[in-house]
Design an enzyme around this catalytic site. Structure first.
Site, short mmCIF file in Angstrom:
data_model
loop_
_atom_site.label_atom_id
_atom_site.label_comp_id
_atom_site.label_asym_id
_atom_site.label_seq_id
_atom_site.Cartn_x
_atom_site.Cartn_y
_atom_site.Cartn_z
N GLU A 61 -14.10 -5.92 -1.61
CA GLU A 61 -13.40 -6.84 -0.70
C GLU A 61 -14.31 -7.45 0.37
OE1 GLU A 61 -9.84 -4.79 0.64
OE2 GLU A 61 -8.96 -4.92 -1.36
N GLU A 72 -7.68 -2.90 -7.77
CA GLU A 72 -6.70 -2.38 -6.80
C GLU A 72 -5.41 -3.17 -6.91
OE1 GLU A 72 -7.74 -2.04 -2.64
OE2 GLU A 72 -9.78 -1.48 -3.18
C1 LIG Z 1 -3.39 -8.71 12.47
C2 LIG Z 1 -3.78 -9.71 11.43
O1 LIG Z 1 -4.07 -9.06 10.20
C3 LIG Z 1 -4.47 -9.95 9.18
C4 LIG Z 1 -4.59 -9.31 7.84
O2 LIG Z 1 -4.91 -7.92 7.96
C5 LIG Z 1 -5.14 -7.23 6.81
C6 LIG Z 1 -5.15 -5.85 6.89
C7 LIG Z 1 -5.36 -5.11 5.75
C8 LIG Z 1 -5.57 -5.74 4.54
C9 LIG Z 1 -5.76 -4.96 3.32
C10 LIG Z 1 -5.64 -3.59 3.18
N1 LIG Z 1 -5.82 -3.36 1.89
C11 LIG Z 1 -5.73 -2.06 1.19
C12 LIG Z 1 -7.15 -1.55 1.10
N2 LIG Z 1 -7.93 -2.35 0.15
C13 LIG Z 1 -9.12 -1.53 -0.04
C14 LIG Z 1 -8.64 -0.10 0.03
O3 LIG Z 1 -9.49 0.59 0.90
C15 LIG Z 1 -7.22 -0.15 0.58
O4 LIG Z 1 -7.05 0.80 1.60
N3 LIG Z 1 -6.08 -4.49 1.25
N4 LIG Z 1 -6.01 -5.48 2.12
C16 LIG Z 1 -5.58 -7.14 4.46
C17 LIG Z 1 -5.35 -7.88 5.60
#
Ligand SMILES: CCOCCOc1ccc(-c2cn(C[C@@H]3NC[C@@H](O)[C@H]3O)nn2)cc1
Length: 447
Positions: free
Chosen positions: A166, A353
Site C-alpha cells: 500500500e 487484502e
Molecule cells: C481521517 C481521514 O482518513 C482518510 C483515510 O484513512 C484511511 C485509514 C485506513 C485505511 C486502510 C486501512 N486498511 C487496512 C490495512 N491495510 C493493510 C493492513 O495492514 C490492514 O491493517 N486499508 N486501508 C485507509 C484510509
C-alpha cells in the site's frame, strides 16, 4: 441459491503484517520502528495501544500455522519487520531476526503452505526515519540492501515476494493526511515520498532479476472505488481523480513508465513539484511478475469545488457499513479489477487484502460473525464476476488471519477470521473461519 465456482488453480490464503501481530518488540535483537515511536506518541493510536505484545505471534507462530493448516490455505502472506533484520536500518545484520523468519517459513513449508513475503509493511527502522525516512533517497539504497539480503537468505524457500504494501498509505496517508506513522501533513513531502517508494520498488525488482532469484515479485497497491452520483462530467472527473490517486498514480509508473498527466497537473495546481532524477522512470517500470491488489470499500461521490484535495464529496446513500464505518461496496472490487485490466492488460493478480471489520466477541466459545461471512460472500461474488469477464486472478488472500493491531484504531477494530483475546492471547476460530475453510475445500460456495 447460486453456486459461485472458482478456477481449479485458484489459490486461497490469509494475510498478516509484522507490526500488527508479532509483538516481542524488544526481543530477538529487533530495532525500533516508526510505529513503535508513533504508537507511543500520545493521541496517535486509540487507547494508546501499541505493538509491544500484539498477538505475540513471534512466540506463537507455530500455533498460528497449525490454524492455517486446519483452514486449508495454499498461501500465507506475512511481512518481515525490517528492524528485526537491520536494527539500525542498514549495516549490521541481526541473525536472531533472520532465524525467526526461517522458523516461520520452515513451519509453513512443512505444512504445505506457500509463504508470500511482503518486504515492507510500514515498520520502517526509526534510525532511517531520523535521517529523513522515505524523503531521503538514501532510504531507497537501504531498502535495496535489505531486500538483497532477504532475497539471498530465503531464495529457494520463498518464491513469492511483494516489495511494498500500500504505497498510497506509506506516502499520502502517513505524510499528507497524517493518520499513520510518521504523521506528517505535507503534500509536497508525501508526493516526493511516493516517488521514492516507486524507485525503491523498481531498484529491488532490478536486484531480484540480477541475482537470478527463483520466484515471482510484485507490489501491493491499495485501491478504492468512487461511483459518480450522476453522469455529469464533473462528477465523473472528480471520482476519477480519487481513483487515480490510488490506482493510476502508482500503477502507471510501474506499467507505463509515466505518471498520469491528469494527476500530475492537479498536484501541480496544488503547488507540488515532483523531483524525478534521470533514469528513475526506467527503474520504476521494471516488469513485475504479478500484482497484489488490496480492496476494502467504495463510495458514491460527486464534484464539489474546493472540497479537500481533489474537489469531491461523499453522497450518503445509506449503505450497510462494517463496524469500522466503511461502506460495504462489493461492486467496487469488480470495477477496480476491470479498470486495471483495461489499463494494464493481462497482468496476473492476487487479491492480497480483502476483508471486513466486525467486532463480535466470543459467546460460549463461538464467534458468530455473520457480517463478515456476508462481506466475504459479496466480495467473492464480485471477484467471480471479474474472473468471468477475463481478469487474470490467481488467488484470493483475506485480511486477516486473526484480529490484530489495526494501526491508528489500535485493538478496537477486529478484521480477523480468528478472534484474539488480547489479555490471554487465546485464539478462537470465528464462524467465518469455518465458512472460509469450507469455501477453500470446495473451491466454491453457495450464495
Ligand atoms: C481521517 C481521514 O482518513 C482518510 C483515510 O484513512 C484511511 C485509514 C485506513 C485505511 C486502510 C486501512 N486498511 C487496512 C490495512 N491495510 C493493510 C493492513 O495492514 C490492514 O491493517 N486499508 N486501508 C485507509 C484510509
Amino acid at each position: 441459491m447460486t453456486i459461485i465456482q472458482f478456477p481449479k488453480d485458484m489459490k486461497w490464503g490469509t494475510a498478516t503484517a509484522s507490526y500488527q501481530i508479532e509483538g516481542a518488540a524488544k526481543e530477538g535483537g529487533r530495532g525500533v520502528s516508526i510505529w513503535d515511536t508513533f504508537s507511543k506518541t500520545p493521541g496517535k493510536v486509540a487507547n494508546g495501544d501499541n505493538g509491544d505484545v500484539a498477538c505475540d505471534s513471534y512466540h506463537r507462530y507455530e500455533e498460528d500455522v497449525e490454524m492455517m493448516k486446519d483452514l486449508g490455505i495454499d498461501v500465507y502472506r506475512f511481512s518481515v519487520a525490517w528492524p528485526r533484520i537491520f536494527p539500525d536500518g542498514t549495516g549490521e545484520v541481526n541473525q536472531e531476526g533472520l532465524d525467526y523468519y526461517h522458523r516461520l517459513v520452515d513451519k509453513l513449508l512443512a505444512n504445505g503452505i506457500e509463504p508470500m513475503c511482503t518486504l515492507y509493511h510500514w515498520d520502517l527502522p526509526q534510525a532511517l526515519q531520523d535521517k529523513g525516512g522515505w524523503n531521503n533517497r538514501e532510504t531507497i539504497d537501504a531498502f535495496v540492501e535489505y531486500a538483497t539480503l532477504m532475497f539471498n537468505e530465503f531464495s529457494g524457500k520463498i518464491n513469492k515476494w511483494l516489495t511494498l504494501n500500500e504505497p498510497w498509505c506509506i506516502s499520502f496517508l502517513s505524510n499528507y493526511i497524517g493518520v499513520h506513522a510518521p504523521g506528517n501533513h505535507d503534500l509536497q513531502l508525501a508526493t516526493q515520498i511516493s516517488h521514492h517508494l516507486l524507485v525503491a520498488h523498481g531498484k529491488s525488482v532490478q536486484k531480484f532479476r540480477e541475482l537470478g532469484i527463483d520466484g515471482e515479485i510484485g507490489f501491493a497497491p491499495n485501491t478504492t472505488w468512487l461511483e459518480p452520483f450522476s453522469n455529469r462530467q464533473e462528477d465523473i472527473d472528480a471520482c476519477n481523480r480519487e481513483i487515480g490517486w490510488y490506482i493510476e498514480w502508482f500503477m502507471d509508473p510501474v506499467f507505463k513508465g509515466t505518471y498520469p498527466t491528469f494527476m500530475v497537473d492537479w498536484f501541480k495546481k496544488k503547488g507540488v513539484e515532483l523531483v524525478i532524477e534521470d533514469g528513475d522512470m526506467e527503474t520504476i517500470s521494471q516488469p513485475v511478475d504479478f500484482l497484489g491488489i488490496n480492496y476494502y470499500t467504495g463510495h458514491i461521490a460527486r464534484y464539489k469545488e474546493n472540497e479537500g484535495l481533489l474537489d469531491w464529496e461523499l453522497v450518503e446513500m445509506n449503505y450497510d457499513r462494517t463496524d469500522i464505518g466503511w461502506p460495504i461496496f462489493p461492486e467496487g472490487l469488480y470495477n477496480v479489477l476491470t479498470r486495471i485490466k483495461e489499463s494494464y492488460g493481462d497482468v496476473p493478480i492476487f487479491i492480497t487484502e480483502n476483508g471486513s471489520c466486525y467486532n463480535d466477541e466470543p459467546e460460549k466459545g463461538r464467534v458468530h460473525d455473520t457480517g463478515r461471512i456476508n462481506y466475504l460472500e459479496q466480495h467473492l461474488t464480485a471477484l467471480s464476476r471479474a474472473i468471468a469477464s477475463g481478469v487474470n486472478i490467481k488467488g484470493y488472500i483475506t485480511w486477516s488471519l486473526m484480529d490484530n493491531f489495526e494501526w491508528a484504531e489500535g485493538y478496537t477494530m477486529r478484521f480477523g477470521i480468528v478472534h484474539v483475546n488480547y489479555r490471554t492471547l487465546e485464539r478462537t476460530k470465528k464462524d467465518s473461519f469455518y465458512w472460509y475453510k469450507q469455501t477453500i475445500a470446495n473451491n466454491w460456495f453457495e450464495s
